[in-house]
Design a protein around this motif. Structure first.
Motif, short mmCIF file in Angstrom:
data_model
loop_
_atom_site.label_atom_id
_atom_site.label_comp_id
_atom_site.label_asym_id
_atom_site.label_seq_id
_atom_site.Cartn_x
_atom_site.Cartn_y
_atom_site.Cartn_z
N GLY A 32 -2.02 5.75 -25.69
CA GLY A 32 -1.83 7.02 -24.99
C GLY A 32 -1.87 6.91 -23.48
O GLY A 32 -1.70 7.91 -22.77
N THR A 33 -2.09 5.71 -22.96
CA THR A 33 -2.03 5.52 -21.51
C THR A 33 -0.63 5.85 -21.00
O THR A 33 0.37 5.50 -21.63
CB THR A 33 -2.37 4.07 -21.14
OG1 THR A 33 -3.69 3.78 -21.59
CG2 THR A 33 -2.28 3.84 -19.64
N MET A 34 -0.56 6.51 -19.86
CA MET A 34 0.73 6.82 -19.24
C MET A 34 0.60 6.56 -17.74
O MET A 34 -0.39 6.95 -17.12
CB MET A 34 1.11 8.27 -19.47
CG MET A 34 2.49 8.64 -18.97
SD MET A 34 3.79 7.80 -19.88
CE MET A 34 3.49 8.47 -21.50
N ALA A 35 1.60 5.89 -17.17
CA ALA A 35 1.53 5.55 -15.75
C ALA A 35 2.89 5.69 -15.10
O ALA A 35 3.92 5.36 -15.70
CB ALA A 35 1.01 4.13 -15.56
N LEU A 36 2.89 6.17 -13.87
CA LEU A 36 4.10 6.42 -13.09
C LEU A 36 3.99 5.65 -11.78
O LEU A 36 2.97 5.73 -11.09
CB LEU A 36 4.21 7.92 -12.82
CG LEU A 36 5.35 8.43 -11.95
CD1 LEU A 36 6.70 8.15 -12.59
CD2 LEU A 36 5.18 9.93 -11.70
N PHE A 37 5.08 4.93 -11.42
CA PHE A 37 5.06 4.06 -10.23
C PHE A 37 6.28 4.34 -9.36
O PHE A 37 7.41 4.42 -9.85
CB PHE A 37 5.08 2.59 -10.66
CG PHE A 37 4.03 2.24 -11.69
CD1 PHE A 37 2.76 1.90 -11.30
CD2 PHE A 37 4.33 2.25 -13.04
CE1 PHE A 37 1.79 1.57 -12.24
CE2 PHE A 37 3.38 1.92 -13.99
CZ PHE A 37 2.09 1.58 -13.59
N PHE A 38 6.04 4.40 -8.05
CA PHE A 38 7.12 4.71 -7.10
C PHE A 38 6.66 4.36 -5.69
O PHE A 38 5.45 4.14 -5.45
CB PHE A 38 7.50 6.20 -7.20
CG PHE A 38 6.32 7.14 -7.00
CD1 PHE A 38 5.98 7.63 -5.74
CD2 PHE A 38 5.53 7.49 -8.08
CE1 PHE A 38 4.90 8.45 -5.57
CE2 PHE A 38 4.42 8.32 -7.92
CZ PHE A 38 4.11 8.82 -6.65
N LEU A 39 7.58 4.31 -4.76
CA LEU A 39 7.23 4.10 -3.36
C LEU A 39 6.82 5.43 -2.72
O LEU A 39 7.44 6.47 -2.98
CB LEU A 39 8.40 3.49 -2.59
CG LEU A 39 8.72 2.03 -2.91
CD1 LEU A 39 9.94 1.57 -2.11
CD2 LEU A 39 7.53 1.12 -2.60
N ALA A 40 5.79 5.38 -1.86
CA ALA A 40 5.23 6.60 -1.31
C ALA A 40 4.75 6.38 0.11
O ALA A 40 4.63 5.24 0.58
CB ALA A 40 4.07 7.08 -2.18
N LEU A 85 0.82 -1.21 0.00
CA LEU A 85 0.00 0.00 0.00
C LEU A 85 0.85 1.27 0.00
O LEU A 85 0.32 2.38 0.07
CB LEU A 85 -0.96 0.00 1.18
CG LEU A 85 -2.00 -1.13 1.17
CD1 LEU A 85 -3.00 -0.96 2.30
CD2 LEU A 85 -2.72 -1.21 -0.18
N HIS A 86 2.17 1.08 -0.08
CA HIS A 86 3.08 2.22 -0.29
C HIS A 86 3.56 2.28 -1.73
O HIS A 86 4.44 3.09 -2.05
CB HIS A 86 4.28 2.12 0.66
CG HIS A 86 3.91 2.26 2.11
ND1 HIS A 86 3.48 3.46 2.65
CD2 HIS A 86 3.87 1.36 3.12
CE1 HIS A 86 3.20 3.30 3.93
NE2 HIS A 86 3.43 2.02 4.24
N LEU A 87 3.00 1.42 -2.57
CA LEU A 87 3.37 1.43 -3.99
C LEU A 87 2.35 2.30 -4.72
O LEU A 87 1.19 1.91 -4.91
CB LEU A 87 3.38 0.00 -4.55
CG LEU A 87 4.16 -0.25 -5.84
CD1 LEU A 87 3.53 0.43 -7.04
CD2 LEU A 87 5.61 0.19 -5.69
N ALA A 88 2.79 3.49 -5.10
CA ALA A 88 1.87 4.46 -5.71
C ALA A 88 1.79 4.25 -7.22
O ALA A 88 2.80 4.00 -7.88
CB ALA A 88 2.33 5.88 -5.41
N HIS A 89 0.58 4.35 -7.75
CA HIS A 89 0.31 4.28 -9.19
C HIS A 89 -0.39 5.59 -9.57
O HIS A 89 -1.43 5.91 -9.01
CB HIS A 89 -0.69 3.18 -9.56
CG HIS A 89 -0.45 1.82 -9.00
ND1 HIS A 89 -0.32 1.56 -7.66
CD2 HIS A 89 -0.35 0.62 -9.62
CE1 HIS A 89 -0.14 0.26 -7.49
NE2 HIS A 89 -0.16 -0.33 -8.66
N TRP A 90 0.13 6.30 -10.53
CA TRP A 90 -0.58 7.46 -11.07
C TRP A 90 -0.68 7.31 -12.58
O TRP A 90 0.32 7.14 -13.26
CB TRP A 90 0.12 8.76 -10.67
CG TRP A 90 -0.11 9.04 -9.21
CD1 TRP A 90 0.73 8.76 -8.17
CD2 TRP A 90 -1.30 9.57 -8.63
NE1 TRP A 90 0.15 9.10 -6.97
CE2 TRP A 90 -1.11 9.61 -7.22
CE3 TRP A 90 -2.51 10.04 -9.15
CZ2 TRP A 90 -2.07 10.08 -6.35
CZ3 TRP A 90 -3.47 10.52 -8.28
CH2 TRP A 90 -3.25 10.54 -6.90
#
Length: 290
Positions: A279-287, A158-163
């Motif tokens: 055209g989908t774009m996604a960014l993933f990181f720990l948050a 639940l600290h893995l952020a998806h935008w």
């Protein structure tokens, strides 16, 4: 006795990482004009640019779970070789894949009482799932036990952020994510949704911005608000639906704003892309939070 890390093709990891870390992948399937394809075949490069071209041409695409008979054979092969299994799966909030594989592993556990079979629902999608798999193989190779890796995943998923953002709302409408009216109005007004995956693993629209570049900038704005520190030391993953230039632009923003050096860019696979579109774009990181 060791253990194998197993995932599914929705993790969107490139073949180079799958091979380097000996990850077994269950391929989900998709259908184009009643012809069935697997979204991942070891040693076979899927022409994803052609896949997205078919979407732009209006081809109807449907998706389905992995072939469970093939999955059972693969799992038995690992167990017969003397290894335990840690399955790290696609969000149960978006697919029945995790539940199906978990049930299959439960039935195999009775046949192999001396083996350990563990499963983790990542509540994640695309390279969000892939980033958790990536962290898991790092831990395994550093000597962590199968239970230690499982526990870390459960504590940190639940600290893995998806935008996410998309370029064409009509694909989300076809997938049941937005209403026809919202999709039509958004298209006419050049409105782009900014979405994330919530704590239950569902894809949720959070805000709307006008214009493609603003939507890409918004992904990085959300990263600035929540990313775990020090951000510069993180490994960041980016996926795209056949829009490499936009992905490079997004990566450049992340490098410029945070000093991040380790960024992986890859395509959104056909099973997820069938619902999100070109055209989908996604960014993933720990948050600190999703």
């Amino acid at each position: 006795m060791g253990y194998r890390i197993v995932s599914d093709s929705s993790c969107n990891l490139p073949e180079s990482i799958i091979d380097e870390f000996d990850i077994h992948i269950f391929p989900l399937t998709f259908m184009v004009d009643d012809v069935q394809y697997q979204s991942y075949l070891k040693g076979h490069k899927t022409d994803l640019k052609q896949f997205y071209t078919m979407m732009r041409e209006g081809k109807m695409i449907t998706t389905s779970l992995p072939n469970l008979a093939e999955a059972a054979d693969a799992l038995k092969g690992i167990l017969d070789a003397g290894d335990d299994i840690l399955y790290i799966g696609f969000s149960s909030g978006l697919s029945g894949t995790y539940e199906a594989i978990e049930l299959l592993m439960g039935s195999l556990a009775a046949e192999y009482p001396d083996r350990t079979l563990l499963a983790v629902d990542t509540l994640a999608a695309s390279l969000g799932e892939g980033l958790l798999v990536w962290y898991a193989v790092q831990m395994r190779d550093d000597g962590a036990t199968i239970e230690e890796v499982r526990d870390w995943l459960c504590e940190n998923r639940l600290h893995l952020a998806h935008w996410f953002t998309v370029d064409d709302l009509m694909f989300l409408f076809r997938g049941g994510r937005v209403s026809r009216t919202s999709a039509w109005a958004g298209t006419m007004l050049n409105i782009k949704p900014v979405m994330h995956v919530d704590d239950e693993g569902h894809l949720i629209p959070l805000e709307k911005v006008r214009g493609r570049k603003k939507s890409l900038n918004a992904l990085v704005d959300h990263m600035e608000q929540t990313a775990s520190q020090p951000v510069a030391d993180q490994t960041v993953f980016i996926t795209h639906g056949d829009c490499q230039e936009d992905a490079e632009y997004l990566a450049g923003l992340v490098r410029e704003r945070f000093g991040v050096k380790d960024i992986l860019i890859n395509y959104v696979d056909p099973v997820i892309g069938a619902h999100s579109g070109p055209g989908t774009m996604a960014l993933f990181f720990l948050a600190s939070e999703r």
